[in-house]
Design a protein around this motif. Sequence first.
Motif, PDB file in Angstrom:
ATOM      1  N   ALA A 141       0.750  -1.351   0.083  1.00  0.00           N
ATOM      2  CA  ALA A 141      -0.021   0.209  -0.019  1.00  0.00           C
ATOM      3  C   ALA A 141       0.784   1.124  -0.007  1.00  0.00           C
ATOM      4  N   ASN A 142       2.034   1.243   0.656  1.00  0.00           N
ATOM      5  CA  ASN A 142       2.867   2.288   0.601  1.00  0.00           C
ATOM      6  C   ASN A 142       4.254   1.910   0.961  1.00  0.00           C
ATOM      7  N   GLY A 143       5.351   3.092   1.034  1.00  0.00           N
ATOM      8  CA  GLY A 143       6.490   2.664   1.477  1.00  0.00           C
ATOM      9  C   GLY A 143       7.006   3.790   2.158  1.00  0.00           C
ATOM     10  N   PHE A 144       8.216   3.741   2.888  1.00  0.00           N
ATOM     11  CA  PHE A 144       8.972   4.843   3.348  1.00  0.00           C
ATOM     12  C   PHE A 144      10.368   4.310   3.921  1.00  0.00           C
ATOM     13  N   MET A 145      11.337   5.312   4.128  1.00  0.00           N
ATOM     14  CA  MET A 145      12.573   4.798   4.493  1.00  0.00           C
ATOM     15  C   MET A 145      12.753   5.224   5.988  1.00  0.00           C
ATOM     16  N   VAL A 146      13.813   4.502   6.689  1.00  0.00           N
ATOM     17  CA  VAL A 146      14.045   4.892   7.947  1.00  0.00           C
ATOM     18  C   VAL A 146      15.686   4.141   7.868  1.00  0.00           C
ATOM     19  N   CYS A 147      16.434   4.998   8.145  1.00  0.00           N
ATOM     20  CA  CYS A 147      17.988   4.695   8.629  1.00  0.00           C
ATOM     21  C   CYS A 147      18.290   3.791   7.320  1.00  0.00           C
ATOM     22  N   GLY A 148      18.203   4.350   5.986  1.00  0.00           N
ATOM     23  CA  GLY A 148      18.438   3.428   4.869  1.00  0.00           C
ATOM     24  C   GLY A 148      17.853   2.153   4.771  1.00  0.00           C
ATOM     25  N   ARG A 149      16.704   1.952   5.238  1.00  0.00           N
ATOM     26  CA  ARG A 149      15.958   0.892   5.212  1.00  0.00           C
ATOM     27  C   ARG A 149      14.566   1.192   4.528  1.00  0.00           C
ATOM     28  N   LEU A 150      14.235   0.226   3.664  1.00  0.00           N
ATOM     29  CA  LEU A 150      12.725   0.487   3.175  1.00  0.00           C
ATOM     30  C   LEU A 150      11.814  -0.298   3.744  1.00  0.00           C
ATOM     31  N   TYR A 151      10.702   0.212   4.109  1.00  0.00           N
ATOM     32  CA  TYR A 151       9.663  -0.470   4.816  1.00  0.00           C
ATOM     33  C   TYR A 151       8.399  -0.237   4.020  1.00  0.00           C
ATOM     34  N   THR A 152       7.711  -1.352   3.959  1.00  0.00           N
ATOM     35  CA  THR A 152       6.266  -1.126   2.924  1.00  0.00           C
ATOM     36  C   THR A 152       4.952  -1.596   3.959  1.00  0.00           C
ATOM     37  N   LEU A 153       3.957  -0.922   3.684  1.00  0.00           N
ATOM     38  CA  LEU A 153       2.907  -1.154   4.344  1.00  0.00           C
ATOM     39  C   LEU A 153       1.858  -2.180   3.729  1.00  0.00           C
ATOM     40  N   ALA A 154       1.520  -3.175   4.313  1.00  0.00           N
ATOM     41  CA  ALA A 154       0.504  -4.417   3.678  1.00  0.00           C
ATOM     42  C   ALA A 154      -0.732  -3.785   3.043  1.00  0.00           C
ATOM     43  N   SER A 155      -1.345  -3.021   3.868  1.00  0.00           N
ATOM     44  CA  SER A 155      -2.715  -2.516   3.509  1.00  0.00           C
ATOM     45  C   SER A 155      -2.977  -1.013   3.799  1.00  0.00           C
ATOM     46  N   TYR A 156      -3.921  -0.348   2.734  1.00  0.00           N
ATOM     47  CA  TYR A 156      -4.125   0.901   2.965  1.00  0.00           C
ATOM     48  C   TYR A 156      -5.538   1.241   3.592  1.00  0.00           C
ATOM     49  N   SER A 157      -6.455  -0.030   3.416  1.00  0.00           N
ATOM     50  CA  SER A 157      -7.767   0.300   3.819  1.00  0.00           C
ATOM     51  C   SER A 157      -8.098  -0.751   5.135  1.00  0.00           C
ATOM     52  N   SER A 158      -7.357  -1.566   5.536  1.00  0.00           N
ATOM     53  CA  SER A 158      -7.666  -2.513   6.653  1.00  0.00           C
ATOM     54  C   SER A 158      -7.228  -1.887   7.908  1.00  0.00           C
ATOM     55  N   PRO A 159      -8.248  -1.729   8.813  1.00  0.00           N
ATOM     56  CA  PRO A 159      -7.912  -1.092  10.220  1.00  0.00           C
ATOM     57  C   PRO A 159      -6.690  -1.538  10.967  1.00  0.00           C
ATOM     58  N   ASN A 160      -6.474  -2.745  11.002  1.00  0.00           N
ATOM     59  CA  ASN A 160      -5.525  -3.391  11.636  1.00  0.00           C
ATOM     60  C   ASN A 160      -4.592  -4.324  10.618  1.00  0.00           C
TER      61      ASN A 160
END
Length: 458
Positions: free
Chosen positions: A379-398
């Motif tokens: 659903a989305n991605g962002f960088m923290v300390c040179g590491r890419l993290y991805t979000l599994a779902s944009y609509s699921s509340p949890n």
Amino acid sequence: MWIPLVACLCCLLASSSGQERASFRRGNDQRGRCQYSFTVESPTEASCPAAGGPELDGVKSRLALLEVLVGRLTGAGESVGECAQLRREKERLERQVQELQGQLGGLRQELENLRARPCQTASSAGASAQDRSQRPLSGSSIFSHLVSRPGDPSEMDGVSDSMMQQGRVAYQELKAEVTEVPASRLNQKPNQESTGCGELVSIREPETHRKADTINGKYGVWFQDPEPGRHYGPEMVWRIDTVGADVRQLFAYENMDQLVRGFPTKVLLLPEPVESTGATMFQASLYYQRRRSRTLIRYDLASERVAARRELPHAGFHGQYPYSWGGYTDVDLAVDEKGLWAIYSTNKAKGAIVVSQLDPNTLEVRKTWETTIRKNTVANGFMVCGRLYTLASYSSPNTTINYMFDTATGQLKAIAVPFRNLYRYNSMVDYNHASKKLYAWDNFHMVSYEVQLGKPDI
């Protein structure tokens, strides 16, 4: 004519001779013609049914049916109330589960730290723990305490007594711990402290700051500059509503309180339209993708002009390789402790996420990594300390942060850090390394999340 009529009457009278009551009447009708009528009691019924009897029975039947339906509806209403109560209880339990998962992540990290430390005897555990609690992360204080002034009797006496009591084994462990401090840290100055980088451990519950006023704000981006220049202060908040064919307005708020109140300090008109929600802010410049192109733009906030522009080589754009929620999110720019990044895909990568580190001044690509994460499955991605993290779902509340790609090692790891989409349509997630927060745009709402990182990188 009269003869047949009289014969018929005689037959009728004869057939009714067995009845107790009979009457015969003759009179003129409305036209003046002679009319004969007679009345005979029923041979089987003692009296006629009451007027309206069948209709009244039908009404009574329908009323009984209505009573049954009303009773069922009343029971359904009670069931709806019970369902609502159960739903609230489920949400409360889910929140508790998320908190426990966050605590579990912290405990696991602590367990890893404990496993990484050398074994100690029971007698030395208390002294070692106390020593660590008083020592900074750089490890320089314990080194200076034991090594920098070895001839000072006031300090060495206490240390020698302690070593004599704990035995030679404990002394060797402590000596090994001192000598393992990296040389770079021993020469580190106070203003060169660690950036606090580490792996993402947990994300707290979202905090809502403001809801957009119009339909243009269903999707958008908002941020604070982690490294602001002199022209604007660190409290300045920036916002772009990204719904529209020609998105150019950049709203500036003096601080978070003014954002909540909806009072912008100024509104800048960007020279080129913005594509989707992939913009970011860094070192007094706005970085964004030009609409319907792979061109990246650096807009200098102090001079209010374009300072640099460059095409991102081979990057898909305008719906070729978006995130799972869509929105032309082909190019997602991000900032962290390591600098400026672009998250995108190419024809060569066939839809897999490509990460490139960019020069923040010229927008040139410094280095590129190709992952195996399909961009349209996250659903989305962002960088923290040179590491890419991805979000599994944009609509699921949890949902969860489901993947982590480390550019330092080139390794991909599946993770499960709980994440909450409070308003169930998250179209933007960016990291701010100054505040250690995630900024997100969730279905008209501007929300933020505090993050917790694990042990610092060495």
